[in-house]
Design a protein around this motif. Sequence first.
Motif, mmCIF file in Angstrom:
data_model
loop_
_atom_site.group_PDB
_atom_site.id
_atom_site.type_symbol
_atom_site.label_atom_id
_atom_site.label_comp_id
_atom_site.label_asym_id
_atom_site.label_seq_id
_atom_site.Cartn_x
_atom_site.Cartn_y
_atom_site.Cartn_z
ATOM 1 N N SER A 155 -0.067 -28.291 3.538
ATOM 2 C CA SER A 155 0.262 -28.339 4.958
ATOM 3 C C SER A 155 -0.501 -29.503 5.587
ATOM 4 N N PRO A 156 0.031 -30.040 6.684
ATOM 5 C CA PRO A 156 -0.682 -31.145 7.347
ATOM 6 C C PRO A 156 -2.120 -30.764 7.687
ATOM 7 N N ARG A 157 -2.293 -29.523 8.118
ATOM 8 C CA ARG A 157 -3.621 -29.058 8.502
ATOM 9 C C ARG A 157 -4.544 -29.048 7.284
ATOM 10 N N ARG A 198 -5.546 -32.565 6.371
ATOM 11 C CA ARG A 198 -6.573 -33.105 7.263
ATOM 12 C C ARG A 198 -7.948 -32.552 6.910
ATOM 13 N N GLY A 226 0.162 -20.770 -0.570
ATOM 14 C CA GLY A 226 1.298 -20.640 0.329
ATOM 15 C C GLY A 226 2.627 -20.616 -0.413
ATOM 16 N N ALA A 227 3.687 -20.559 0.394
ATOM 17 C CA ALA A 227 5.032 -20.507 -0.175
ATOM 18 C C ALA A 227 5.266 -21.740 -1.040
ATOM 19 N N ARG A 255 2.289 -24.148 -1.717
ATOM 20 C CA ARG A 255 1.750 -25.025 -0.689
ATOM 21 C C ARG A 255 0.258 -24.765 -0.500
ATOM 22 N N ARG A 299 -2.835 -24.506 1.614
ATOM 23 C CA ARG A 299 -3.041 -24.211 3.025
ATOM 24 C C ARG A 299 -4.508 -24.422 3.377
ATOM 25 N N GLU A 300 -4.779 -24.312 4.649
ATOM 26 C CA GLU A 300 -6.145 -24.538 5.109
ATOM 27 C C GLU A 300 -7.122 -23.621 4.379
ATOM 28 N N CYS A 301 -6.703 -22.362 4.191
ATOM 29 C CA CYS A 301 -7.615 -21.397 3.574
ATOM 30 C C CYS A 301 -7.961 -21.825 2.139
#
Lengths: 449, 660
Positions: A171-173, A176, A192-193, A196, A198-200
């Motif tokens: 994800s973009p987040r 970053r 993620g799906a 993906r 994810r931030e976590c």
Amino acid sequence: MAQEIIIPRLGWSMEEGTFVAWLKNDGDFVKRGDPLFELEGEKATQEIEAVDEGILRIPLTGPKPGSIHKVGTIIGYLVGAGESPPEFANHSQQVKPAVLNTSGPPVASPSVRQLARKVGVDLSQVKGTGSRGRILQEDIEYAKANLSGECSGTVIPVLSGSDNQRSFIASPRARRLASILGVDWKLLIGSGAGGRVRECDVKAASATLAHGTTPAGVGQRIPISKRRRLIAQRLLISRQQTVPVTINTRVDATNLVNIRNKFKSMNGINSIPSFQDIITKLVAEVLKEHSMVAGRWEEDAIVLPAHNELHIGMAVDTEDGLMVPVIRNVAGITLRELAVQSKSLVQQARAGKITAAQMQGGVFTITNLGAFGIDFFTPVINFPEAAILGLGAIKSEPFFLDDGLMVPRLQLALSLTFDHRVIDGAPAARFLQSLGSAIANLELKENFC
Amino acid sequence: MPHQELLSLFRTMLIIRHTEEELARCHQRGLIFGACHTYVGQEAISTGVCAHLTKDDPVFSTHRGHGHALSKGMHPRELMAELFGRATGCSRGRGGSMHLFSPEIGMMGTSGIVGACILQACGGGYSSKLMKSGSVAAAFFGDGAVNNGAFHEGLNMASIWKLPVLFICENNQFATEVPFSYSSGIPDVGRRAANYGIPGFEVDGNDVIAVSEVAREAVARARAGGGATLIECKTYRTRPHAEGMGDFSYRTREQVEEWKRKCPITFFRARLLKEFGINEITLEKIESEIQSLVAESRSFAESSPLPDPSTAAMNVYAPRKSLTSHTSLMEQKDPLRIITFTQATHEALAEEMAANPNIFVMGEGIGVRGGNFKTTAGLYDLYGPVRLCDTPISERGFVGLAGGAAMTGTRPVVDFMFADFILDSIGEIINQIAKMQYMSSGRLKMPVLLRGCIGIGHSAATHHSGSYYAMYAQVPGLRVVVPSNAYDAKGLMKHALRCDDPVMFLEHREILTNKCHVPAEDYEIEFGRAAIVRAGKDVTVVALARMVHLAMSVCEQLEKEGVSVELIDPRTVSPLDTSTILKSVAKTGRLLIVDEPPAPCGFASEIAAQVVDAGFNDLDAPIRRLTGVFTPTPYSPPLEAVVVPSAVEIADAIRALVKE
């Protein structure tokens, strides 16, 4: 038409390269095969040859010496006389092969989906060969044929699913945060799906990295070198993409030690073969009979090497970390030639002068911790190879003869890690057994030397 | 008629003629950027009518409005500069030929939309009636307008409410190029007045004295409370519909030549010499003065600066006013002040009507009946029929009227009952009301409150359930308010009744009886301020109106499942508070927008696009939209239930988003 000049992939895991210099000037006419620019890859610097002809046009925003570029970045153009190059800025920085974008449900037309249902093929298990990974009718037919168990020669087709858990999306987040924390999200398994990141995931990875470091001001922070990162990446991918199983055995090393001692006592030998050299040579001989152990898992087949392709890697500890130079065609050279080559490769590796090509093409790797008194360990497969042999220490140990009498005997500890996807346990064990037997029954024959 | 008056008429007609001829020359030389509709041949009409109007009598005009503006007292240089697209033009370069504004002299605007001026003049008349100002409004329109619904609705409203309005039909025999003889079942317009119960006249529009005399009577009647008059002035334009257009595909040269011989100025000049004993020298002197005036005006226009491009989007809305503070009001919890949504808006309206005598309400059944949804209950008894005005079912009519009323100093509240009915008046809202502040360079204020019920539920079916707020939010100049609770509804309605912008105030029918604490104190909620209904950390949910309640209903359960929801109610769709949404997404990384209407080009799409634009790197998952089904609203309960998002769907969407 203008031909794009792109940053090529030097070696399978290269993601980015350091641009060294152009070898031609803007406006020069470049012939196919001319050296065009120098690029530093995983370790080595290479001259990149032109694959097209034309007048070299380097954009103002083109690469500067020392700048790092993702594989696939367009850095210039070869154009025809009077032709102007396309606008450089319009090209994306990164051109990923379509195969990297195969997340989410498989793409297939309704008619293909219908065919898949009809013949009982699970679309998610089919690798599409169409544009952007789209599944075509022939892919279904191919998959169906392979379900029926058709095979031919030494190329064994397999059904390849999306077995790659490594993440190609974040994800973009997450991107970053990864950039802020210095985490390479591409090394993470996304929760993620479609995998993906994810931030976590980035947070968790960062916490893991941070765990165990001493408080600020007491200990030391060592920046992760490019080399270290690459090693980490390769090892991680091996763990993620293979099903590693390690088996161990002890073999009688009496003859091995004797033979090496004979070499030592010989005059006029520049390079005395090491234990590892001798075993490398034996491995090549045994692999001829157990070629699946040197098989390479590809998208749709397991590829077995020919006898003259038994290139064997040797793990070398250097100041920069682990490197694996490859000795070519081990079955086709003598032990003495092998010894000369291995000594040279180790020296080059430790001097940082080894080229990317010298580290490519291996089908099997040998790693050696015997010098440190280690017996057994669990080596990590040098992906995409299928197996790695770990050499332990040679020690004199109690041995019970058939009549029950205990005698001291020199024993060598062997650890074989193999990819269970490619080989099952029994054939792997048979390989190790054959190797053990070859070591135990070693004789110094003329052709061997 | 005294000589001074006669010469004044002559002067005005000449100013129009010379200005128009100069504009025609300028158009041919490419000095005019857009259209140019001249008034040549029709000068006697506006001259004769406006002679009886003061600057306080508002004039509403049509696309052929140069003559009206000049007759009303606009200096030719302001008109020419406008057509030259200059900053010194009467509309500061915003309008051109068809959008001439000079409210300072009662020139309330010309319009490119046929018929709108009829309704706006009714509004001007309504303001006069409400404020008892004694002013008379006039609408100038062509024969093309009389077969338009606005004519019917406008004349009927003017009749039933006895509005002081002059309806001046300039029958020049062609609606652009379509002959009136073809368009109308009867050849005359004036006699149609009888059907509405108002006086009607048919006069020679090329005879300025005849026009003037009829207008004099009509103005006097209107000022005396005698209501409206329709005056048909038969005339002919002797130049093409617009400069540069071919003229002989629909009429003959002979016909045009014949009407040129009936030139109102030549005709009047001859009479001045013969009948009124005015000498040639006097007239020649006037002619020469006016030639100089027009020449000077042209050079003024040509030497005027073009507008500063940085001002292109100025005056779309009125300047912001200071607010009644409402901080800490939320803290007070007087149990007696737990009231419904409807009670809250009623309270706001009643308080503002008490404070501002220029507020009036229009709608079907909002008078004695007190409104279908009790929006005006009891107010009729307090304020009577002028301020609580029951209307015929003439949505375009009374919305157009409301626009004209706002332009002339009153504050109309249009109560549509069901917001679906707004669509019958949409042209008045989008083309007139929303654009008026901009087109007049902020010189007109447009405090129009348009309220109605939206929302699906209780088998209201497809003509009593639409929302359409996303569509309204696409219109620059409109404010679009969609409250979700009584507290917000009162504060937002207060603000709507105090701000100078047109406001669409849309009330979801299914939450009208929802109660919450509403302070008795006076407070306003400014538009464009989202409410954080519930703070959370895992996912941002944005919703409006009823969807806020549905989303809220699942938050506790999700909290138990470990999902912390931040719920945001933007409260207004235009302006949209993206900054609060972005801040929330920066915290949570996840965004779900729940919206009752269908998705395409909607509220959810807009928020999603803005967040991707400005908050891309904050996103940890794709933005999700949960919206209504793209279908008209069905009647039968099982059908109706599936076309709007449910609480279960919202919860599932949040769960899925957290797993993304």
